[in-house]
Motif scaffolding. Sequence first.
Motif, PDB file in Angstrom:
ATOM      1  N   SER A 109       0.807  -1.221   0.000  1.00 48.21           N
ATOM      2  CA  SER A 109       0.000   0.000   0.000  1.00 48.21           C
ATOM      3  C   SER A 109       0.841   1.272   0.000  1.00 48.21           C
ATOM      4  O   SER A 109       0.304   2.373  -0.014  1.00 48.21           O
ATOM      5  N   GLY A 110       2.170   1.132   0.031  1.00 50.75           N
ATOM      6  CA  GLY A 110       3.047   2.295  -0.005  1.00 50.75           C
ATOM      7  C   GLY A 110       3.363   2.700  -1.425  1.00 50.75           C
ATOM      8  O   GLY A 110       2.636   2.371  -2.370  1.00 50.75           O
ATOM      9  N   PHE A 111       4.469   3.410  -1.614  1.00 56.01           N
ATOM     10  CA  PHE A 111       4.802   3.885  -2.956  1.00 56.01           C
ATOM     11  C   PHE A 111       5.332   2.775  -3.847  1.00 56.01           C
ATOM     12  O   PHE A 111       5.400   2.914  -5.058  1.00 56.01           O
ATOM     13  N   ILE A 112       5.716   1.636  -3.266  1.00 57.03           N
ATOM     14  CA  ILE A 112       6.040   0.434  -4.037  1.00 57.03           C
ATOM     15  C   ILE A 112       4.886  -0.537  -3.852  1.00 57.03           C
ATOM     16  O   ILE A 112       4.669  -1.058  -2.744  1.00 57.03           O
ATOM     17  N   ASN A 113       4.106  -0.741  -4.915  1.00 57.22           N
ATOM     18  CA  ASN A 113       2.995  -1.671  -4.777  1.00 57.22           C
ATOM     19  C   ASN A 113       3.476  -3.102  -5.002  1.00 57.22           C
ATOM     20  O   ASN A 113       4.649  -3.354  -5.296  1.00 57.22           O
ATOM     21  N   THR A 114       2.567  -4.051  -4.873  1.00 55.89           N
ATOM     22  CA  THR A 114       2.963  -5.455  -4.918  1.00 55.89           C
ATOM     23  C   THR A 114       3.548  -5.834  -6.269  1.00 55.89           C
ATOM     24  O   THR A 114       4.570  -6.537  -6.340  1.00 55.89           O
ATOM     25  N   ASP A 115       2.924  -5.406  -7.359  1.00 53.91           N
ATOM     26  CA  ASP A 115       3.454  -5.737  -8.682  1.00 53.91           C
ATOM     27  C   ASP A 115       4.859  -5.165  -8.861  1.00 53.91           C
ATOM     28  O   ASP A 115       5.750  -5.833  -9.411  1.00 53.91           O
ATOM     29  N   GLN A 116       5.061  -3.941  -8.425  1.00 53.37           N
ATOM     30  CA  GLN A 116       6.387  -3.326  -8.552  1.00 53.37           C
ATOM     31  C   GLN A 116       7.423  -4.065  -7.699  1.00 53.37           C
ATOM     32  O   GLN A 116       8.562  -4.270  -8.128  1.00 53.37           O
ATOM     33  N   TRP A 117       7.027  -4.449  -6.499  1.00 56.16           N
ATOM     34  CA  TRP A 117       7.943  -5.181  -5.634  1.00 56.16           C
ATOM     35  C   TRP A 117       8.345  -6.518  -6.264  1.00 56.16           C
ATOM     36  O   TRP A 117       9.522  -6.874  -6.301  1.00 56.16           O
ATOM     37  N   LEU A 118       7.380  -7.248  -6.786  1.00 59.25           N
ATOM     38  CA  LEU A 118       7.698  -8.528  -7.423  1.00 59.25           C
ATOM     39  C   LEU A 118       8.598  -8.309  -8.635  1.00 59.25           C
ATOM     40  O   LEU A 118       9.487  -9.121  -8.918  1.00 59.25           O
ATOM     41  N   GLY A 119       8.408  -7.192  -9.350  1.00 62.74           N
ATOM     42  CA  GLY A 119       9.293  -6.872 -10.457  1.00 62.74           C
ATOM     43  C   GLY A 119      10.709  -6.581  -9.994  1.00 62.74           C
ATOM     44  O   GLY A 119      11.686  -6.988 -10.644  1.00 62.74           O
ATOM     45  N   ILE A 120      10.854  -5.882  -8.867  1.00 59.38           N
ATOM     46  CA  ILE A 120      12.178  -5.612  -8.320  1.00 59.38           C
ATOM     47  C   ILE A 120      12.875  -6.909  -7.954  1.00 59.38           C
ATOM     48  O   ILE A 120      14.059  -7.118  -8.266  1.00 59.38           O
ATOM     49  N   VAL A 121      12.157  -7.804  -7.292  1.00 60.55           N
ATOM     50  CA  VAL A 121      12.763  -9.085  -6.897  1.00 60.55           C
ATOM     51  C   VAL A 121      13.156  -9.889  -8.126  1.00 60.55           C
ATOM     52  O   VAL A 121      14.258 -10.453  -8.201  1.00 60.55           O
ATOM     53  N   TYR A 122      12.267  -9.946  -9.099  1.00 56.45           N
ATOM     54  CA  TYR A 122      12.535 -10.673 -10.339  1.00 56.45           C
ATOM     55  C   TYR A 122      13.779 -10.124 -11.034  1.00 56.45           C
ATOM     56  O   TYR A 122      14.674 -10.875 -11.447  1.00 56.45           O
ATOM     57  N   ASN A 123      13.837  -8.806 -11.166  1.00 56.41           N
ATOM     58  CA  ASN A 123      14.978  -8.189 -11.822  1.00 56.41           C
ATOM     59  C   ASN A 123      16.270  -8.399 -11.037  1.00 56.41           C
ATOM     60  O   ASN A 123      17.332  -8.610 -11.608  1.00 56.41           O
ATOM     61  N   SER A 124      16.176  -8.351  -9.721  1.00 55.61           N
ATOM     62  CA  SER A 124      17.359  -8.568  -8.899  1.00 55.61           C
ATOM     63  C   SER A 124      17.912  -9.980  -9.065  1.00 55.61           C
ATOM     64  O   SER A 124      19.123 -10.180  -9.171  1.00 55.61           O
ATOM     65  N   LEU A 125      17.040 -10.941  -9.135  1.00 55.78           N
ATOM     66  CA  LEU A 125      17.475 -12.323  -9.344  1.00 55.78           C
ATOM     67  C   LEU A 125      18.096 -12.503 -10.721  1.00 55.78           C
ATOM     68  O   LEU A 125      19.004 -13.326 -10.902  1.00 55.78           O
ATOM     69  N   SER A 126      17.626 -11.724 -11.687  1.00 55.68           N
ATOM     70  CA  SER A 126      18.181 -11.850 -13.040  1.00 55.68           C
ATOM     71  C   SER A 126      19.553 -11.208 -13.159  1.00 55.68           C
ATOM     72  O   SER A 126      20.352 -11.582 -14.023  1.00 55.68           O
ATOM     73  N   LEU A 127      19.833 -10.238 -12.285  1.00 55.14           N
ATOM     74  CA  LEU A 127      21.102  -9.522 -12.341  1.00 55.14           C
ATOM     75  C   LEU A 127      22.193 -10.207 -11.540  1.00 55.14           C
ATOM     76  O   LEU A 127      23.385  -9.953 -11.761  1.00 55.14           O
ATOM     77  N   ASN A 128      21.802 -11.018 -10.574  1.00 53.39           N
ATOM     78  CA  ASN A 128      22.783 -11.572  -9.631  1.00 53.39           C
ATOM     79  C   ASN A 128      22.758 -13.095  -9.658  1.00 53.39           C
ATOM     80  O   ASN A 128      21.738 -13.701  -9.847  1.00 53.39           O
TER      81      ASN A 128
END
Length: 295
Positions: A276-295
């Motif tokens: 419910s903050g400035f990072i919503n659930t879809d955005q958070w899952l995208g951050i995690v997904y992208n982080s796993l792809s980079l590392n």
Amino acid sequence: MKLQAGMVALGGTLFAASPVTSQDISNAQISAEHVSGGIHMLIGPGGNIGVSAGPDGILIVDDQFTPLAGKIRTALAELGGSEVSFVLNTHWHPDHTNGNEVFGREAPIVAHVNVRRILMSGAHVLGRDVPAAPSEALPIVTFGDSLSIHFNGEEIRVVHYPHGHTDGDAVVFFMGSNVVHMGDDFFTGRFPFVDLGNGGSVQGLAANVAAVLDRIPENAKIIPGHGDLAGVGEMREYHEMLTESLALVGEAVERGETLQQIQAAGVPERWQPWGSGFINTDQWLGIVYNSLSLN
């Protein structure tokens, strides 16, 4: 682990709503909350400011936005003094360092070497270019691993934790007061922004939070980068969210699911309010997904 080709951007609309940059803050207020002893937290539209107020003067951890400097100074005066002796930056994002331009004229700014590097050169974050900072806003004392400032009767230990929220994060330990300022390595009760484009990593963030939890006592008080003053229990819950998010997305990728499928499935009910903050659930899952792809 193999991810689908291509990265998912957070988008320009998030930038306007995020704490990384200033929008209309003309009516913003700064309020103070006592933490412990001479330590206080100033709350406003940017990152939470830590304050050490005592016989040696005022030390601040982060300084929000330049237009708020007058209101920050008024709040500091109510705590014992408006002149600042030291400024510590937990990382480089403008909602934590934009006030350097004002407070850097009267006090030395202390930060990790990567914070000075980015402030000198400018950077790109959340779809926008952040220009280089003026010379008076640059840290003049930098460190690699850690340093200590002995001020107001206690050691204030500043420790670098790599590749978490950014590549220049510092956690500030007020050793005598039993208070920790986590900067944006900790958001209370909400999904965090992780700056993957500037050295951040969800995996590193989870490891850093675990490392801090291992070194602080159970009764420590914790100032987050954003959100309410917290204790060890709240930060432990935050760490559980990070590790569960990494496992959730990692296991879905192993099953061959796309990011869109992962976002459609969402997160367990326990974590749904965190979107419910400035990072919503879809955005958070995208951050995690992208982080796993980079590392």
